[in-house]
Write a protein that holds these residues in place. Structure first.
Motif, mmCIF file in Angstrom:
data_model
loop_
_atom_site.group_PDB
_atom_site.id
_atom_site.type_symbol
_atom_site.label_atom_id
_atom_site.label_comp_id
_atom_site.label_asym_id
_atom_site.label_seq_id
_atom_site.Cartn_x
_atom_site.Cartn_y
_atom_site.Cartn_z
ATOM 1 N N VAL A 1 0.876 -1.189 0.000
ATOM 2 C CA VAL A 1 0.000 0.000 0.000
ATOM 3 C C VAL A 1 0.908 1.233 0.000
ATOM 4 C CG1 VAL A 1 -2.035 -1.042 1.050
ATOM 5 C CG2 VAL A 1 -0.231 -0.224 2.515
ATOM 6 N N GLY A 2 1.168 1.773 -1.158
ATOM 7 C CA GLY A 2 2.154 2.839 -1.290
ATOM 8 C C GLY A 2 1.710 4.211 -0.852
ATOM 9 N N ALA A 3 0.469 4.362 -0.379
ATOM 10 C CA ALA A 3 -0.026 5.693 -0.040
ATOM 11 C C ALA A 3 0.462 6.191 1.312
ATOM 12 C CB ALA A 3 -1.557 5.703 -0.061
ATOM 13 N N VAL A 4 0.914 5.306 2.191
ATOM 14 C CA VAL A 4 1.339 5.716 3.548
ATOM 15 C C VAL A 4 2.738 5.159 3.797
ATOM 16 C CG1 VAL A 4 0.741 5.786 5.992
ATOM 17 C CG2 VAL A 4 -1.065 5.601 4.283
ATOM 18 N N ASN A 5 3.752 5.947 3.434
ATOM 19 C CA ASN A 5 5.132 5.520 3.586
ATOM 20 C C ASN A 5 5.768 5.986 4.886
ATOM 21 O OD1 ASN A 5 5.956 4.314 0.761
ATOM 22 N ND2 ASN A 5 4.741 6.145 0.326
ATOM 23 N N SER A 6 5.102 6.904 5.585
ATOM 24 C CA SER A 6 5.702 7.478 6.783
ATOM 25 C C SER A 6 4.621 8.068 7.673
ATOM 26 C CB SER A 6 6.704 8.579 6.398
ATOM 27 O OG SER A 6 6.027 9.645 5.743
ATOM 28 N N LEU A 7 5.028 8.521 8.857
ATOM 29 C CA LEU A 7 4.099 9.195 9.757
ATOM 30 C C LEU A 7 3.530 10.449 9.113
ATOM 31 C CD1 LEU A 7 2.778 9.705 12.521
ATOM 32 C CD2 LEU A 7 4.923 10.761 13.260
ATOM 33 N N ALA A 8 4.357 11.189 8.377
ATOM 34 C CA ALA A 8 3.881 12.411 7.722
ATOM 35 C C ALA A 8 2.759 12.104 6.735
ATOM 36 C CB ALA A 8 5.039 13.107 7.015
#
Length: 303
Positions: A174-181
């Motif tokens: 799921v490439g939409a959420v790579n980090s906390l930001a």
């Protein structure tokens, strides 16, 4: 040889490397048509009987493509533009283990693993909502492991039967959420879907989390890589692993007739009512939940 899809092909071939955003808006538009793709594909398999009861099938595939085709979606709309990546490497293994009929009892299990790696630079498209990836990245049909185990029992051909299935998925990319930001930039509804939390604070439709300083944060339905560990190729964010259980009972000849047959079946899907995601904000299909617990009754007449 592969050809790209024709929808919006002329427009997409007029935007050049990086797409419309990287060229036309910067005053550097170029015309670089999307080239034909060339693929080498290899398949191998083996089937072996182990003793008297078990048969094993194992197969392997490998696809290597130059000018690999893909799609670029316009924001969250259904409008897509064909694009070309420098190359792609897809490979995987599938296996099936099955038994013969043992006094009405049969078991089969299928297992699989798939790598879906694409390499930049990318040519064509729009690229409003994604970064231009130069290195390798994994697409959202890449999954480390999945399996189905099926247990079936039917004492005789005309008797009632029962069927139990256990499905396990390790989780798609799921490439939409790579980090906390990225998680903090989601809407309240999107944060609630992934089960986002920060410390004791949990996202909901009425509570969007906009800042997080707590050391403990994450999401209940996707894995967000820890700071400094995210890698589009070796450690992309994925949906959380899930176990699903299904049960069915029925009869293929309820009245024990010879010509016309009355068929009945009752099925319960997702017995544990697990709440899980197949994918999240996919550029092509959006977000899909695992189907909640469902009961189905079917009646048929075969003649």
């Amino acid at each position: 040889m592969e050809t790209p899809t024709t929808e919006n092909l002329v427009a997409s071939s007029s935007t050049g490397s990086g797409g419309l955003v990287g060229n036309l808006f910067a005053g550097a538009a170029e015309v670089r048509p999307i080239a034909l793709g060339r693929r080498n594909q290899y398949d191998a398999g083996i089937q072996q009987r182990l003793g008297r009861w078990v048969v094993v099938d194992v197969s392997y595939f490998r696809k290597y493509t130059r000018n690999a085709f893909d799609f670029d979606a316009l924001l969250s709309s259904p409008i897509t533009f064909p694009i070309g990546w420098k190359q792609s490497k897809l490979d995987g293994v599938a296996a099936r283990i099955s038994t013969i009929d043992i006094h009405g009892f049969r078991v089969f299990a299928t297992m699989g693993h798939a790598n879906a790696r694409f390499f930049g630079p990318e040519n064509g498209g729009i690229v409003f909502n994604s970064k231009l990836t130069v290195g390798a990245y994994r697409q959202d049909h890449d999954q480390v492991y999945q399996q189905n185990v099926n247990l079936h029992y039917q004492r005789s051909k005309s008797s009632w039967w029962a069927n139990f299935t256990w499905r396990y998925d390790s989780g798609l990319v799921v490439g939409a959420v790579n980090s906390l930001a990225d998680a903090l930039g989601l809407t309240a509804a999107q944060q609630a879907v992934i089960g986002f939390y920060c410390g004791d604070q949990r996202a909901s439709l009425a509570n969007r989390i906009t800042a997080c300083s707590a050391p403990r944060y994450g999401a209940g339905r996707i894995d967000i890589p820890a700071p400094g560990t995210e890698n589009n190729d070796h450690n992309p964010p994925r949906a959380r692993p899930r176990n699903l259980f299904h049960l069915a009972v029925g009869s293929d000849n309820l009245l024990h007739t010879e010509r016309a047959r009355l068929i009945v079946r009752f099925t319960a899907l997702n017995l544990s009512n697990a709440a899980a995601l197949y994918n999240f904000l996919s550029p092509f299909s959006g977000t899909h939940w695992v189907e909640p617990r469902v009961y189905q009754a079917q009646v048929g007449w075969a003649f």
